[in-house]
Design an enzyme around this catalytic site. Structure first.
Site, PDB file in Angstrom:
ATOM      1  N   LYS A 131     -22.283   0.664  35.476  1.00 18.39           N
ATOM      2  CA  LYS A 131     -21.383  -0.309  35.709  1.00 18.39           C
ATOM      3  C   LYS A 131     -20.231  -0.207  36.806  1.00 18.39           C
ATOM      4  CE  LYS A 131     -19.445  -4.413  34.484  1.00 18.39           C
ATOM      5  NZ  LYS A 131     -19.735  -5.564  35.212  1.00 18.39           N
ATOM      6  N   ILE A 157     -18.269 -10.974  34.114  1.00 14.25           N
ATOM      7  CA  ILE A 157     -17.808  -9.839  33.131  1.00 14.25           C
ATOM      8  C   ILE A 157     -16.330  -9.642  33.418  1.00 14.25           C
ATOM      9  CG2 ILE A 157     -18.504  -7.475  32.237  1.00 14.25           C
ATOM     10  CD1 ILE A 157     -20.593  -9.731  31.773  1.00 14.25           C
ATOM     11  N   CYS A 216     -15.087  -8.239  45.777  1.00 14.60           N
ATOM     12  CA  CYS A 216     -14.117  -8.197  45.183  1.00 14.60           C
ATOM     13  C   CYS A 216     -12.744  -8.535  46.015  1.00 14.60           C
ATOM     14  CB  CYS A 216     -13.515  -6.727  44.709  1.00 14.60           C
ATOM     15  SG  CYS A 216     -14.804  -5.746  43.714  1.00 14.60           S
ATOM     16  N   ILE A 277     -28.802  -8.127  47.119  1.00 13.01           N
ATOM     17  CA  ILE A 277     -27.508  -8.751  47.302  1.00 13.01           C
ATOM     18  C   ILE A 277     -26.964  -8.569  45.824  1.00 13.01           C
ATOM     19  CG2 ILE A 277     -28.421 -10.294  49.083  1.00 13.01           C
ATOM     20  CD1 ILE A 277     -28.858 -12.172  46.628  1.00 13.01           C
ATOM     21  N   THR A 352     -31.008  -8.343  36.347  1.00 11.09           N
ATOM     22  CA  THR A 352     -31.433  -9.354  35.309  1.00 11.09           C
ATOM     23  C   THR A 352     -32.698  -9.221  34.459  1.00 11.09           C
ATOM     24  OG1 THR A 352     -29.879 -11.027  36.329  1.00 11.09           O
ATOM     25  CG2 THR A 352     -31.160 -11.776  34.623  1.00 11.09           C
TER      26      THR A 352
HETATM   27  C1  LIG Z   1     -24.245  -8.925  33.641  1.00 10.51           C
HETATM   28  C2  LIG Z   1     -24.155  -8.623  35.089  1.00 10.51           C
HETATM   29  C3  LIG Z   1     -23.303  -7.635  35.394  1.00 10.51           C
HETATM   30  C4  LIG Z   1     -23.182  -7.359  36.600  1.00 10.51           C
HETATM   31  N1  LIG Z   1     -22.241  -6.206  36.943  1.00 10.51           N
HETATM   32  C5  LIG Z   1     -22.295  -5.864  38.365  1.00 10.51           C
HETATM   33  C6  LIG Z   1     -21.137  -4.843  38.749  1.00 10.51           C
HETATM   34  O1  LIG Z   1     -20.383  -4.258  37.972  1.00 10.51           O
HETATM   35  N2  LIG Z   1     -21.343  -4.401  40.140  1.00 10.51           N
HETATM   36  C7  LIG Z   1     -22.122  -4.708  41.037  1.00 10.51           C
HETATM   37  O2  LIG Z   1     -21.993  -4.417  41.923  1.00 10.51           O
HETATM   38  N3  LIG Z   1     -22.860  -5.841  40.512  1.00 10.51           N
HETATM   39  C8  LIG Z   1     -23.046  -6.373  39.349  1.00 10.51           C
HETATM   40  N4  LIG Z   1     -23.998  -7.343  39.073  1.00 10.51           N
HETATM   41  C9  LIG Z   1     -24.900  -7.664  40.110  1.00 10.51           C
HETATM   42  C10 LIG Z   1     -26.195  -6.911  40.092  1.00 10.51           C
HETATM   43  O3  LIG Z   1     -26.120  -5.496  40.157  1.00 10.51           O
HETATM   44  C11 LIG Z   1     -27.207  -7.504  41.048  1.00 10.51           C
HETATM   45  O4  LIG Z   1     -26.422  -7.443  42.216  1.00 10.51           O
HETATM   46  C12 LIG Z   1     -27.701  -9.037  40.711  1.00 10.51           C
HETATM   47  O5  LIG Z   1     -27.532  -9.164  39.321  1.00 10.51           O
HETATM   48  C13 LIG Z   1     -28.712  -9.443  41.520  1.00 10.51           C
HETATM   49  O6  LIG Z   1     -29.988  -8.932  40.807  1.00 10.51           O
HETATM   50  P1  LIG Z   1     -30.784  -9.474  39.720  1.00 10.51           P
HETATM   51  O7  LIG Z   1     -31.382 -10.886  40.033  1.00 10.51           O
HETATM   52  O8  LIG Z   1     -31.864  -8.604  39.705  1.00 10.51           O
HETATM   53  O9  LIG Z   1     -29.989  -9.528  38.394  1.00 10.51           O
HETATM   54  C14 LIG Z   1     -24.171  -7.764  37.833  1.00 10.51           C
HETATM   55  C15 LIG Z   1     -25.046  -8.584  37.305  1.00 10.51           C
HETATM   56  C16 LIG Z   1     -25.218  -8.978  35.948  1.00 10.51           C
HETATM   57  C17 LIG Z   1     -26.364  -9.781  35.652  1.00 10.51           C
END
Ligand SMILES: Cc1cc2nc3c(=O)[nH]c(=O)nc-3n(C[C@H](O)[C@H](O)[C@H](O)COP(=O)(O)O)c2cc1C
Ligand code: FES
Lengths: 404, 287
Positions: A131, A157, A216, A277, A352
């Site tokens: 995280k 979040i 950010c 991404i 996800t």
């Molecule tokens: C609940 C949640 C929390 C996330 N928190 C972070 C984070 O703290 N830092 C970050 O770089 N990406 C964060 N992401 C982005 C994911 O790492 C990822 O880049 C994004 O969800 C796309 O991939 P996916 O379609 O497989 O989920 C978060 C995504 C989700 C769904």
């Protein structure tokens, strides 16, 4: 003019990537490319002066078989129909960050690696991105923080985390005992913040690398995200690079007009690899239609819905830089992994999809090995970059090639 | 926490738009307790990417079955209503922390608002099995929303309030609490946030208003108990089961938090869903 595309075959010799720096430079690494503020039109993606001295295209080292450190025998009992042939799945993301396989779990979706331990064989993952971690503790955004959307979800979040010191105190020892590398995802609001977090992670046993989340707001620049500005993205990367010898991955945001100058700036600043991404910015409306649904109004879209965007960004970035790219966005089955490899990624992260299917990442490892075996491949390297232009495409001035 | 297949045995619409489904899932049921929940995957990942959390409505370890109770509020819950007996779904559970009944409590007051009945229903079974007396206060909008008494154990004293007065007390369920709060040793509630907030307010002033000594004062008096600890719940007069949108349901995504009284976010899926009411912050609740 030679294309900078990746020609990756099992026999391509490894060439040392020019961005690898073994020692901490005292000053910002030399920028090898023309200044990034130049209009994109003057800066073709396969641009001259981009360090493409080598003929025959530069191999993305990590994917080439010669760089795969070992033939990892994936004779796992659960690989379906497995004939027992060893398939090389290991991948080198630079600076000694060698993963046993190219399936990682994405930041924010797998906590600190401990939460899913009851049901997932965590040690079989390629790596865990934890995280987002900041210098000081953050309580995060108001709720609701997550909601389902068509073929995806929105999350806001707000980077809730206990701060880097507490994260290390709580997890570093556990991580140090693990076989699976843990990459700490780092976020901040200023270059100083990012750099200080990196400094505190440097040399800590159990921390295998850093993934910079640059999506950010940059407080120093009026809240403009680091990720949308090549100069800011390069500056934060360079500063973190100076603070640590840890393998440094930088995570790209899809919410930009043209990813290529940003990717190049990050490469030039000394990143070892890119990940892409992060989520796409979006909102949802509350059922009452009296307000937006999420407590923070804005959320990040993820899941299968974003995969085409992820593919586009990886496709563009992989033709613009020579460092390895780890793809993220909507991976839910082996076909998605193969698609991302085809557009030049050397590894993928699953995010996800874990929520619905926690054991998916580990199964993908077995499925990728089985796929290679079925195709008679001894390594997955030849799956990489197969969908990239065979010849240098006319350089695009637009970044996004979409023309309806 | 286990990941296991569950077979639908029975599915029926008990009230308009409200369904009760029984599943056989011995691995999930083993060790499950009232207040915990399961996170269930729909079969349609391409459209519905999130699992759906459901409280254990009933738990039967002997037969390895559990039941869930839900209202159709979207495509996910509608997907579940189309399942037929024999169909299998993928369940993750048991998740979260259960209600904790003080061993000395004889009289339990359960308060449910609407669908909140699904959150406290299994505690009625557990309490009666342990020889305690149970009063269940139920609040609904109208007679059509009232949970059928036939689905409750005979031993439960069931008291109903409706907003429109079509059955039972005309008004809020919280207005019924006064008649029972002196009798009750402990109270357990699940329902809409305003209902929980007003119950938390009543619980906070209960001792002063009634002059009742609270349980557990001797043990660990004055020592702060860690938020989410079983002891903190066991000691509390009121325990609440919280609801929040969820992603992972295992504590990984931080999507489901509520604020505690010290201003720290607590995960409903991990530290909860059951909290001691006095552990939470109610005034400026985030929602
Ligand atoms: C609940 C949640 C929390 C996330 N928190 C972070 C984070 O703290 N830092 C970050 O770089 N990406 C964060 N992401 C982005 C994911 O790492 C990822 O880049 C994004 O969800 C796309 O991939 P996916 O379609 O497989 O989920 C978060 C995504 C989700 C769904
Ligand atoms: S739902 Fe993910 S932390 Fe609770």
């Amino acid at each position: 003019m030679k294309a900078k595309r990746r020609v990756v075959t099992a026999v391509t010799p490894y060439k040392r990537r020019p961005t690898v720096r073994k020692i901490k430079p005292a000053i910002a690494p030399v920028v090898r490319r023309p200044p990034i503020e130049r209009p994109a039109a003057e800066q073709p993606s396969n641009g001259a002066g981009a360090g493409t001295a080598a003929g025959g295209g530069s191999p993305v080292g990590p994917a080439s078989a010669s760089r795969a450190v070992a033939m990892h025998d994936l004779r796992s009992s659960d690989a379906a129909g497995d004939q027992g042939a060893a398939v090389a799945l290991s991948v080198d993301l630079g600076r000694g960050l060698v993963l046993e396989n190219p399936i990682l779990v994405a930041s924010g979706t797998f906590g600190y690696g401990t939460e899913y331990a009851d049901v997932v064989q965590v040690q079989r993952l390629g790596a865990i991105c934890c995280k987002g971690t900041t210098l000081r503790p953050r309580v995060g955004n108001p709720t609701p923080r997550v909601t389902e959307t068509p073929a995806g979800m929105l999350n806001s979040i707000g980077l809730q985390n206990p701060g880097v010191d507490a994260v290390l105190a709580k997890y570093a020892e556990t991580w140090a005992g693990w076989k699976v590398p843990v990459i700490v995802n780092v976020a901040g609001e200023s270059i100083a913040d990012y750099t200080e977090v990196a400094r505190r992670l440097d040399g800590v046993p159990g921390v295998a690398g850093i993934e910079l989340n640059i999506s950010c707001p940059n407080v120093g620049r009026g809240g403009l995200q680091f990720a949308i500005d090549p100069e800011a993205a390069g500056a934060v990367t360079a500063s973190v690079r100076r603070a640590t010898d840890l393998p440094l991955l930088v995570k790209l945001s899809p919410n930009v007009a043209d990813i290529r100058p940003i990717a190049r700036a990050i490469e030039d600043a000394g990143a070892d690899a890119l990940t892409a991404i992060n989520t796409l910015s979006g909102i949802a409306v509350a059922p009452t239609r009296q307000r937006p649904l999420l407590g923070n109004v804005y959320g990040g879209l993820s899941g299968p819905a974003v995969k085409p965007v992820g593919l586009r960004i990886v496709y563009e970035a992989s033709q613009a830089v020579r460092i390895p790219i780890v793809a993220i966005g909507g991976v839910t089955e082996l076909a998605d992994v193969l698609d991302y490899l085809a557009v030049g990624a050397v590894a993928v992260q699953v995010g996800t999809a874990i929520f619905a299917d926690p054991t998916l990442p580990v199964r993908l490892v077995d499925q990728l090995a089985a796929e290679c075996r079925a195709r008679g491949l001894s390594s997955y390297a030849s799956l990489i970059g197969t969908a990239l232009p065979k010849k240098a495409a006319a350089p695009s001035a637009k970044g996004v090639e979409y023309r309806p | 926490m286990r990941l296991a297949g569950a077979e639908l045995i029975d599915s029926r619409e008990i009230l308009p738009g409200q369904w009760l489904q029984d599943y056989r899932a011995p691995e999930i049921v083993a060790g499950a307790r009232a207040g915990q929940f399961v996170h269930v995957r729909t079969g349609d990942y391409s459209g519905l990417v999130l699992r759906r959390p459901f409280s254990f409505n009933t738990i039967d370890v002997a037969s390895g079955t559990l039941s869930i109770h839900f209202r159709t509020i979207g495509r996910g819950t509608e997907w579940f209503t189309r399942l037929r007996p024999g169909d299998r779904v993928d369940m993750l559970g048991p998740l979260g922390r259960p209600f904790e009944v003080d061993p000395r409590s004889r009289h339990l007051l359960l308060v449910a608002g609407g669908l909140g009945i699904a959150g406290v229903r299994s505690l009625a079974d557990e309490a009666i099995r342990d020889g305690r007396q149970v009063v269940l206060l139920f609040g609904g909008a109208t007679a059509r929303d009232v949970y059928p008494s036939s689905l409750l154990p005979d031993e439960v004293e069931y008291v109903v309030a409706t907003d429109d007065g079509s059955v039972g007390h005309h008004g809020f369920v919280t207005e019924l609490v006064e008649a029972y709060e002196a009798w009750a040793d402990q109270a357990f509630a699940c329902g809409p946030l305003p209902m929980l907030r007003s119950l938390a307010g009543l619980a906070a002033t209960r001792r002063r208003r009634l002059g009742v000594a609270s349980l557990g004062r001797k043990r660990g008096a004055g020592r702060p108990l860690p938020a989410g600890s079983a002891q903190a719940r066991r000691k509390a007069f009121l325990q609440v089961s919280m609801e929040q949108n969820m992603g992972c349901a295992v504590g990984a995504c931080l999507g489901c938090v509520v604020m505690d009284a010290k201003g720290a976010p607590q995960r409903v899926c991990r530290e909860g869903p059951v909290f001691a009411a006095d552990e939470l912050e109610w005034e400026t609740a985030w929602q």
